[in-house]
Design an enzyme around this catalytic site. Sequence first.
Site, PDB file in Angstrom:
ATOM      1  N   SER A 172       1.084  -1.154  -0.153  1.00 19.02           N
ATOM      2  CA  SER A 172       0.002   0.070  -0.213  1.00 19.02           C
ATOM      3  C   SER A 172       0.966   1.154   0.125  1.00 19.02           C
ATOM      4  O   SER A 172       1.504   1.419   0.369  1.00 19.02           O
ATOM      5  CB  SER A 172      -0.777   0.158   1.189  1.00 19.02           C
ATOM      6  OG  SER A 172      -1.385   1.364   1.422  1.00 19.02           O
TER       7      SER A 172
ATOM      8  N   TYR B 238      -2.086  -0.721  10.635  1.00 21.22           N
ATOM      9  CA  TYR B 238      -2.000  -0.512   9.980  1.00 21.22           C
ATOM     10  C   TYR B 238      -0.516  -0.204   8.437  1.00 21.22           C
ATOM     11  O   TYR B 238       0.234  -1.111   7.544  1.00 21.22           O
ATOM     12  CB  TYR B 238      -3.066  -0.923   8.803  1.00 21.22           C
ATOM     13  CG  TYR B 238      -2.757  -0.270   6.956  1.00 21.22           C
ATOM     14  CD1 TYR B 238      -3.142  -1.472   6.806  1.00 21.22           C
ATOM     15  CD2 TYR B 238      -3.168   0.562   6.244  1.00 21.22           C
ATOM     16  CE1 TYR B 238      -3.635  -2.508   5.415  1.00 21.22           C
ATOM     17  CE2 TYR B 238      -3.247   0.389   5.236  1.00 21.22           C
ATOM     18  CZ  TYR B 238      -3.690  -1.302   3.432  1.00 21.22           C
ATOM     19  OH  TYR B 238      -3.722  -0.970   2.986  1.00 21.22           O
TER      20      TYR B 238
END
Length: 328
Positions: free
Chosen positions: A193, A206
């Site tokens: 990501s 995250y």
Amino acid sequence: METILPRSPNANPHNMGLPSVMVLPLLIVVAAGVYYIYNEVLQFMSKTLVRNKVVVITDAVSGAGAECAHLFHKAGARLILCGTTWDKLESLYDSLTTASDPRETFAPKLVILDFSDMDSMEDVVAEVMECYGYVDVLICNSSMKLKAPVHSVSLELDRNIMDINYFGPSSLAKGVLPAMMSRRSGHIILVNSIQGRLAIPFRGSYAASKHAAQAFFDCLRAEVEEYGIVVSTVSHTFINASEPPPAVEPAPKQNVLTDYIARQLTHGVRPSVLANEILETVNRKRKEVVLAHPIPRVALYLRSLFPPFLFAVLAARVKDSVLAEPMQ
């Protein structure tokens, strides 16, 4: 004796060639044609470059994973599809085999893989290697997302996110590495990501797991290059499989600039777009890909060149969200 003929009064040197007003449109048409042919050649080559290659896809039942499975299956790859549930894997298997020519494609192998169960990783690696004895391409696509304030996330949840987003992919990569090193060939792709490169508020766990994964595979890239193994990272904004929501007017007292930047930082990409980018990454052996819109790209540069400005923008966004909460 040379005879010089008189020049016609209607003769104009500018009329002898192509009018200048037509040059730019003609160049655009030619460039578009060349670009089209170039893309067609690349698509044709992509089907031949991965043909007969053993390709492992984790979380193959997800949106991006399924798109990858269809692309690589049509290109003639020998797929090993991994997922957490057998029913979804079988459903994907049926959709692949019923829509393809068995003379041109290979029936996928299915393996149950759950990165939240790290104790099972040794058996999973053994099962993956038993399918064909080696792996040409490993696509680490699994991910667990979480949006919450840091102080509200338990240590148990932190560990679960780290297992799925970091320890799982790194363990699987370690498991297939010995065979790749002995064959001096292989390609490992981390579908990461953009938050592995840029931390966003309310995504602490995250972002931490994605930063860890990014660092691990960056280190791995340098360590295995001498063995002919390619390591790639594809950093994207979040996967958006739904239609984009309608524009919403910012709440009172909310900064329009910070709201716009924050929305752009989390602007999603389509699973099909990501899957095509992964296929191109395999074909061209690109080591690092950032799949994001202009604003997230600018934010990455700001993080390196003008960090105080970016920190101020993100902090203002947090303040605006807190002020807007009582109004919701």
